[in-house]
Design a protein around this motif. Structure first.
Motif, PDB file in Angstrom:
ATOM      1  N   ASP A   1       0.826  -1.217   0.000  1.00  0.00           N
ATOM      2  CA  ASP A   1       0.000   0.000   0.000  1.00  0.00           C
ATOM      3  C   ASP A   1       0.857   1.263   0.000  1.00  0.00           C
ATOM      4  O   ASP A   1       0.498   2.260  -0.624  1.00  0.00           O
ATOM      5  CB  ASP A   1      -1.001  -0.006   1.152  1.00  0.00           C
ATOM      6  CG  ASP A   1      -0.360  -0.106   2.525  1.00  0.00           C
ATOM      7  OD1 ASP A   1       0.801  -0.560   2.628  1.00  0.00           O
ATOM      8  OD2 ASP A   1      -1.027   0.251   3.505  1.00  0.00           O
ATOM      9  N   SER A   2       2.006   1.225   0.656  1.00  0.00           N
ATOM     10  CA  SER A   2       2.910   2.383   0.647  1.00  0.00           C
ATOM     11  C   SER A   2       3.516   2.595  -0.737  1.00  0.00           C
ATOM     12  O   SER A   2       3.657   3.735  -1.194  1.00  0.00           O
ATOM     13  CB  SER A   2       4.029   2.196   1.667  1.00  0.00           C
ATOM     14  OG  SER A   2       3.505   2.152   2.975  1.00  0.00           O
TER      15      SER A   2
ATOM     16  N   ALA B   1       0.733   4.034  -2.941  1.00  0.00           N
ATOM     17  CA  ALA B   1       0.442   5.424  -2.578  1.00  0.00           C
ATOM     18  C   ALA B   1       1.534   6.363  -3.092  1.00  0.00           C
ATOM     19  O   ALA B   1       1.244   7.435  -3.632  1.00  0.00           O
ATOM     20  CB  ALA B   1       0.297   5.557  -1.062  1.00  0.00           C
ATOM     21  N   GLY B   2       2.782   5.966  -2.939  1.00  0.00           N
ATOM     22  CA  GLY B   2       3.883   6.798  -3.414  1.00  0.00           C
ATOM     23  C   GLY B   2       3.901   6.920  -4.924  1.00  0.00           C
ATOM     24  O   GLY B   2       4.103   8.012  -5.470  1.00  0.00           O
TER      25      GLY B   2
ATOM     26  N   HIS C   1       1.356   6.544  -6.945  1.00  0.00           N
ATOM     27  CA  HIS C   1       0.178   7.328  -7.330  1.00  0.00           C
ATOM     28  C   HIS C   1       0.443   8.821  -7.154  1.00  0.00           C
ATOM     29  O   HIS C   1       0.175   9.626  -8.051  1.00  0.00           O
ATOM     30  CB  HIS C   1      -1.033   6.889  -6.498  1.00  0.00           C
ATOM     31  CG  HIS C   1      -2.271   7.638  -6.818  1.00  0.00           C
ATOM     32  ND1 HIS C   1      -2.668   8.749  -6.108  1.00  0.00           N
ATOM     33  CD2 HIS C   1      -3.204   7.442  -7.780  1.00  0.00           C
ATOM     34  CE1 HIS C   1      -3.799   9.203  -6.618  1.00  0.00           C
ATOM     35  NE2 HIS C   1      -4.142   8.434  -7.637  1.00  0.00           N
ATOM     36  N   ALA C   2       0.988   9.190  -6.018  1.00  0.00           N
ATOM     37  CA  ALA C   2       1.271  10.601  -5.756  1.00  0.00           C
ATOM     38  C   ALA C   2       2.260  11.166  -6.780  1.00  0.00           C
ATOM     39  O   ALA C   2       2.088  12.290  -7.269  1.00  0.00           O
ATOM     40  CB  ALA C   2       1.825  10.773  -4.338  1.00  0.00           C
ATOM     41  N   GLU C   3       3.263  10.386  -7.120  1.00  0.00           N
ATOM     42  CA  GLU C   3       4.267  10.846  -8.087  1.00  0.00           C
ATOM     43  C   GLU C   3       3.651  11.009  -9.477  1.00  0.00           C
ATOM     44  O   GLU C   3       3.909  12.010 -10.162  1.00  0.00           O
ATOM     45  CB  GLU C   3       5.432   9.859  -8.149  1.00  0.00           C
ATOM     46  CG  GLU C   3       6.572  10.324  -9.008  1.00  0.00           C
ATOM     47  CD  GLU C   3       7.192  11.632  -8.550  1.00  0.00           C
ATOM     48  OE1 GLU C   3       7.679  12.375  -9.426  1.00  0.00           O
ATOM     49  OE2 GLU C   3       7.211  11.921  -7.342  1.00  0.00           O
TER      50      GLU C   3
ATOM     51  N   ILE D   1       0.433  11.543 -10.249  1.00  0.00           N
ATOM     52  CA  ILE D   1      -0.503  12.673 -10.252  1.00  0.00           C
ATOM     53  C   ILE D   1       0.262  13.999 -10.255  1.00  0.00           C
ATOM     54  O   ILE D   1      -0.106  14.939 -10.969  1.00  0.00           O
ATOM     55  CB  ILE D   1      -1.474  12.593  -9.053  1.00  0.00           C
ATOM     56  CG1 ILE D   1      -2.297  11.311  -9.105  1.00  0.00           C
ATOM     57  CG2 ILE D   1      -2.374  13.828  -8.998  1.00  0.00           C
ATOM     58  CD1 ILE D   1      -3.050  11.090 -10.403  1.00  0.00           C
ATOM     59  N   SER D   2       1.337  14.085  -9.493  1.00  0.00           N
ATOM     60  CA  SER D   2       2.151  15.310  -9.491  1.00  0.00           C
ATOM     61  C   SER D   2       2.742  15.572 -10.873  1.00  0.00           C
ATOM     62  O   SER D   2       2.720  16.707 -11.361  1.00  0.00           O
ATOM     63  CB  SER D   2       3.286  15.192  -8.471  1.00  0.00           C
ATOM     64  OG  SER D   2       2.771  15.150  -7.167  1.00  0.00           O
TER      65      SER D   2
ATOM     66  N   THR E   1       0.057  16.769 -13.250  1.00  0.00           N
ATOM     67  CA  THR E   1      -0.319  18.152 -12.959  1.00  0.00           C
ATOM     68  C   THR E   1       0.722  19.128 -13.498  1.00  0.00           C
ATOM     69  O   THR E   1       0.364  20.144 -14.103  1.00  0.00           O
ATOM     70  CB  THR E   1      -0.511  18.341 -11.447  1.00  0.00           C
ATOM     71  OG1 THR E   1      -1.517  17.423 -10.992  1.00  0.00           O
ATOM     72  CG2 THR E   1      -0.943  19.752 -11.106  1.00  0.00           C
TER      73      THR E   1
ATOM     74  N   CYS F   1      -7.895  11.806 -14.156  1.00  0.00           N
ATOM     75  CA  CYS F   1      -8.154  10.982 -12.968  1.00  0.00           C
ATOM     76  C   CYS F   1      -9.632  10.582 -12.897  1.00  0.00           C
ATOM     77  O   CYS F   1      -9.954   9.438 -12.570  1.00  0.00           O
ATOM     78  CB  CYS F   1      -7.738  11.721 -11.704  1.00  0.00           C
ATOM     79  SG  CYS F   1      -5.961  11.935 -11.561  1.00  0.00           S
TER      80      CYS F   1
END
Length: 77
Positions: A39-40, A43-44, A46-48, A50-51, A54, A66
């Motif tokens: 999960d970590s 999550a990491g 996914h965040a990267e 999406i950033s 953007t 998204c």
């Protein structure tokens, strides 16, 4: 640009996207092998992503992408 050139360009971009996806899968597998919780890792990653979306396309387009992705997966088990 001819239809043939457009098709070749699309195919080249798809091949590059496949290569990027493969690299990301390998990196995620390596982190998992080293004991990082799944999960970590997700999550990491996914965040990267999406950033990066953007920064590359702007907030509205990233949100649109998204939302479209969420609509495609929300009914999956």
């Amino acid at each position: 640009m001819s239809d043939q050139e457009r098709q070749e360009r699309i195919e080249a971009k798809e091949a590059a996207a496949d290569q990027a996806a493969s690299c990301i899968r390998e990196c995620m597998a390596l982190m998992r092998e080293r004991g990082m919780p799944r999960d970590s890792i997700i999550a990491g990653a996914h965040a990267e992503v999406i950033s990066a979306m953007t920064l590359a396309f702007g907030g509205r387009m990233a949100a649109h992408c998204c939302t479209c992705a969420a609509e495609r997966v929300c009914t999956l088990p």
